[in-house]
Every structure is written in structure tokens, then in C-alpha cells.
Scaffold this motif. Structure first.
Motif, PDB file in Angstrom:
ATOM      1  N   SER A 160     -42.261 -13.958  34.207  1.00 51.86           N
ATOM      2  CA  SER A 160     -41.049 -13.638  35.160  1.00 51.86           C
ATOM      3  C   SER A 160     -41.272 -12.982  36.516  1.00 51.86           C
ATOM      4  O   SER A 160     -42.612 -12.423  36.521  1.00 51.86           O
ATOM      5  CB  SER A 160     -40.086 -12.552  34.256  1.00 51.86           C
ATOM      6  OG  SER A 160     -41.301 -11.456  34.000  1.00 51.86           O
TER       7      SER A 160
ATOM      8  N   ILE B  32     -37.009  -8.354  35.738  1.00 57.49           N
ATOM      9  CA  ILE B  32     -35.712  -8.958  36.237  1.00 57.49           C
ATOM     10  C   ILE B  32     -34.597  -8.485  36.690  1.00 57.49           C
ATOM     11  O   ILE B  32     -34.031  -8.756  37.654  1.00 57.49           O
ATOM     12  CB  ILE B  32     -35.576  -9.789  35.126  1.00 57.49           C
ATOM     13  CG1 ILE B  32     -36.506 -10.851  34.589  1.00 57.49           C
ATOM     14  CG2 ILE B  32     -34.202 -10.475  35.114  1.00 57.49           C
ATOM     15  CD1 ILE B  32     -36.396 -11.469  33.303  1.00 57.49           C
TER      16      ILE B  32
ATOM     17  N   THR C 120     -36.562 -14.836  38.442  1.00 58.96           N
ATOM     18  CA  THR C 120     -36.355 -15.886  37.428  1.00 58.96           C
ATOM     19  C   THR C 120     -35.194 -15.290  36.486  1.00 58.96           C
ATOM     20  O   THR C 120     -35.249 -15.907  35.242  1.00 58.96           O
ATOM     21  CB  THR C 120     -37.654 -15.873  36.532  1.00 58.96           C
ATOM     22  OG1 THR C 120     -37.904 -14.518  36.381  1.00 58.96           O
ATOM     23  CG2 THR C 120     -38.608 -16.400  37.755  1.00 58.96           C
ATOM     24  N   GLY C 121     -34.303 -14.277  36.568  1.00 57.40           N
ATOM     25  CA  GLY C 121     -33.424 -14.137  35.816  1.00 57.40           C
ATOM     26  C   GLY C 121     -32.492 -15.169  35.115  1.00 57.40           C
ATOM     27  O   GLY C 121     -31.983 -15.179  33.895  1.00 57.40           O
TER      28      GLY C 121
ATOM     29  N   TYR D 222     -33.827 -17.809  31.361  1.00 63.29           N
ATOM     30  CA  TYR D 222     -33.832 -17.654  29.819  1.00 63.29           C
ATOM     31  C   TYR D 222     -32.751 -17.511  29.270  1.00 63.29           C
ATOM     32  O   TYR D 222     -31.654 -17.146  29.684  1.00 63.29           O
ATOM     33  CB  TYR D 222     -34.344 -16.082  29.927  1.00 63.29           C
ATOM     34  CG  TYR D 222     -35.656 -15.866  30.924  1.00 63.29           C
ATOM     35  CD1 TYR D 222     -36.718 -16.560  30.699  1.00 63.29           C
ATOM     36  CD2 TYR D 222     -35.577 -15.062  31.843  1.00 63.29           C
ATOM     37  CE1 TYR D 222     -37.709 -16.360  31.641  1.00 63.29           C
ATOM     38  CE2 TYR D 222     -36.431 -14.775  32.828  1.00 63.29           C
ATOM     39  CZ  TYR D 222     -37.649 -15.576  32.697  1.00 63.29           C
ATOM     40  OH  TYR D 222     -38.622 -15.455  33.861  1.00 63.29           O
TER      41      TYR D 222
ATOM     42  N   VAL E 161     -43.014 -21.343  35.731  1.00 65.84           N
ATOM     43  CA  VAL E 161     -42.693 -20.150  35.090  1.00 65.84           C
ATOM     44  C   VAL E 161     -42.657 -20.605  33.304  1.00 65.84           C
ATOM     45  O   VAL E 161     -42.171 -21.623  32.747  1.00 65.84           O
ATOM     46  CB  VAL E 161     -41.558 -19.876  35.293  1.00 65.84           C
ATOM     47  CG1 VAL E 161     -40.900 -18.513  34.361  1.00 65.84           C
ATOM     48  CG2 VAL E 161     -41.605 -18.962  36.606  1.00 65.84           C
TER      49      VAL E 161
ATOM     50  N   PHE F 100     -41.915 -16.485  27.409  1.00 67.36           N
ATOM     51  CA  PHE F 100     -40.983 -15.185  27.757  1.00 67.36           C
ATOM     52  C   PHE F 100     -39.741 -14.955  26.653  1.00 67.36           C
ATOM     53  O   PHE F 100     -39.771 -13.787  26.279  1.00 67.36           O
ATOM     54  CB  PHE F 100     -40.376 -15.332  29.045  1.00 67.36           C
ATOM     55  CG  PHE F 100     -39.413 -14.082  29.456  1.00 67.36           C
ATOM     56  CD1 PHE F 100     -40.105 -12.981  30.105  1.00 67.36           C
ATOM     57  CD2 PHE F 100     -38.094 -13.957  29.087  1.00 67.36           C
ATOM     58  CE1 PHE F 100     -39.272 -12.011  30.587  1.00 67.36           C
ATOM     59  CE2 PHE F 100     -37.475 -12.921  29.464  1.00 67.36           C
ATOM     60  CZ  PHE F 100     -37.846 -11.830  30.188  1.00 67.36           C
TER      61      PHE F 100
END
Length: 288
Positions: free
Chosen positions: A35, A102, A121-122, A125, A184, A189
Motif C-alpha cells: 500500500s 492509506i 492505493t486505497g 482493496y 501492488v 494486503f
């Protein structure tokens, strides 16, 4: 350390460069990026890899950023950058760090939620199948085409990435950005939190978890004493260990021994210790 880089980001182009350099540095260093988020004076990133790999990431990123500054701003004068590498040593702390990297743009006052923030990168996920990457859509929501790195000339790729370092030919770029989808490790994660609900709980960061992270950062950076006082402490330490007071008479291994004691006993900052024992900052980071 944002206090050292007040001009880290001065325009949208700087955001783009930093965004791309994270992926370039990661592939050069052979570490996984789990992240990240980029802010005006600093960035946060969660990496998975060896200690040596993380230091290669640090070195590659800092060198590339300084090269960009010199090329675009005409000089590197006054430009400095210092990425701290702080180990994560237990799972609950790992969960706190993951969401901390994040949510910072939102917490620091940007009027946007992490899953809509372009420079982090929020958005990646626990998303439904078929979710459209925010980096592949224009302002009107229309899908933008991508291009393979291998289909660009070396010059074009260098202009895209602001780096001479190579990336895999199958990686894709879109609208000036090296897509985080390339590197990523989203699955890794998500395994940290196991469920979307657990992830949601940790996104609702509380003061205790934030304070724990800030305390770890403070402990890693250490304290910075007055130069005269720190030199006196260093001389006393050398005298106690080796019976002399001149650091220049010690070999590299002995200087590292002094550095380790200064860190352990007096909690001095890594940067100040490096200056006192006359070793490279990166070497002191590795062994102290």
C-alpha cells in the motif's frame, strides 16, 4: 521525513513522478508494495521484503527523485529527502500500519475519501469483481486505453517514468501513470485483515493506534542533541571503549560499535550518529 522536504510536491506533475517512481523503485529493489499514499511533503508506504531490499528501494527512490528535481527545477540546491525504514514486528501493529498508510490524506485535511484518492492505493482493496480502476477512467468516467511498457521506445519510457531504470515489458501504463495493478500485492494486503469487515474496523483509526505508530516513528528517528554535547558524548564513548578520543583512529567496524552504543544508550538520531562517527548515513541505517 516531511520536515526535510517542504517542496516534495509542488505541482500535479510531481505527484505523477513520485507515483511512478514507487513502482520503478520496487521492481529494482525486489520488494512487494502492499500500500502507499503520497502527500505534499512526504509519502507513506508498506513494503514486504528483506531488510536489504527495503534499503535498495529507499536508495533507488531517493536517487530518482533527486534526479527529477535537478532536471525539472534546474538545481538540486537545498533538495534533500530521507525515507525512514521502520520494521513491523507483530500482526496487530501490521494491521494498524496498513490502514495508516492509506487514510492519511483524509486525516490530514484533504476533502476526499481514501478509496477515491488518486495518489494512493486505497481504491484497490476488497472491491467487487469488475471494479473499474480509478486510474483507467477520465474525469467523465470514460475508460482510457493502456499501453504496454514493451511497446514504447526507451526514450518514451524514460519520459513516462522519469527514470532510466527498466520495468517488465508486460507492465501497463495509462494516461501518464504506471498502473499500481502491475506491482501492488493486493491479495497479500487483504490477507492481513482476512475480511472486509476487519479492514473497515481498522480504517476507523483510533487515537491509541495512531499514537502507537507515531511513537514508533519518533523512537526510530531518535533525538538530536546540541552539536557540542553530542561530540562530547561521542568522545567519552570512544574513550570508554578504546582508550582514545579521536574517531578518525578507529576502523569501520569499531566506528559501527560506537554508533550502536550511541543509539542504544543515548537514543541519538541516525543522521547525527552518522556525522559523529564519520560513516555514510545509509551504512549506519543498515547496522545500527
Amino acid at each position: 521525513d516531511g520536515e526535510l522536504t517542504p517542496q516534495f510536491i509542488s505541482c500535479d506533475e510531481d505527484y505523477r513522478v513520485v507515483f511512478n517512481l514507487i513502482g520503478v523503485s520496487a521492481t529494482h529493489a525486489d520488494v512487494s508494495v502492499l500500500s502507499f499514499s503520497i502527500e505534499d511533503t512526504h509519502l507513506h508506504a508498506l513494503l514486504f521484503g528483506s531488510r536489504e531490499g527495503c534499503f535498495r528501494f529507499k536508495s533507488a527512490f531517493e536517487d530518482s527523485w533527486l534526479h527529477h528535481v535537478g532536471r525539472v527545477r534546474g538545481t538540486r540546491h537545498g533538495a534533500q529527502i530521507d525515507l525512514d525504514i521502520i520494521p513491523v514486528d507483530n500482526h496487530e501493529y501490521l494491521m494498524s500500519v496498513g490502514t495508516y498508510t492509506i487514510i492519511q490524506p483524509t486525516k490530514d485535511g484533504k476533502q476526499i475519501m481514501p478509496y477515491d484518492y488518486r495518489w494512493g492505493t486505497g481504491s484497490m482493496y476488497f472491491r467487487a469483481a469488475g471494479h473499474q480502476s480509478i486510474w483507467r477512467l477520465d474525469a467523465s468516467g470514460n475508460r482510457i486505453s493502456t499501453v504496454r511498457a514493451g511497446d514504447l521506445s526507451r526514450h518514451q519510457l524514460r519520459e513516462f517514468l522519469c527514470s532510466r531504470r527498466c520495468i517488465p515489458a508486460h507492465w501497463r501504463l495509462c494516461n501518464g501513470l504506471l498502473l499500481p495493478d502491475n506491482y501492488v500485492d493486493v491479495a497479500h494486503f487483504e490477507r492481513i485483515y482476512r475480511t472486509a469487515n476487519c479492514y473497515r474496523v481498522f480504517l476507523a483509526s483510533n487515537r491509541n493506534r495512531d499514537q502507537q505508530i507515531l511513537q514508533r516513528i519518533a523512537e526510530f528517528r531518535g533525538v538530536f542533541l546540541d552539536d557540542g554535547e553530542s561530540r562530547a558524548i561521542c568522545a567519552e564513548t570512544i574513550q570508554a571503549l578504546f582508550g582514545i578520543k579521536d574517531i578518525r583512529r578507529l576502523d569501520g567496524q569499531q566506528r559501527l560499535q560506537v554508533a550502536q552504543l550511541l543509539r542504544r544508550k543515548y537514543k541519538l538520531s541516525i543522521r547525527q550518529i552518522a556525522s559523529l562517527v564519520r560513516l555514510k548515513y545509509t551504512e549506519v541505517c543498515k547496522y545500527v
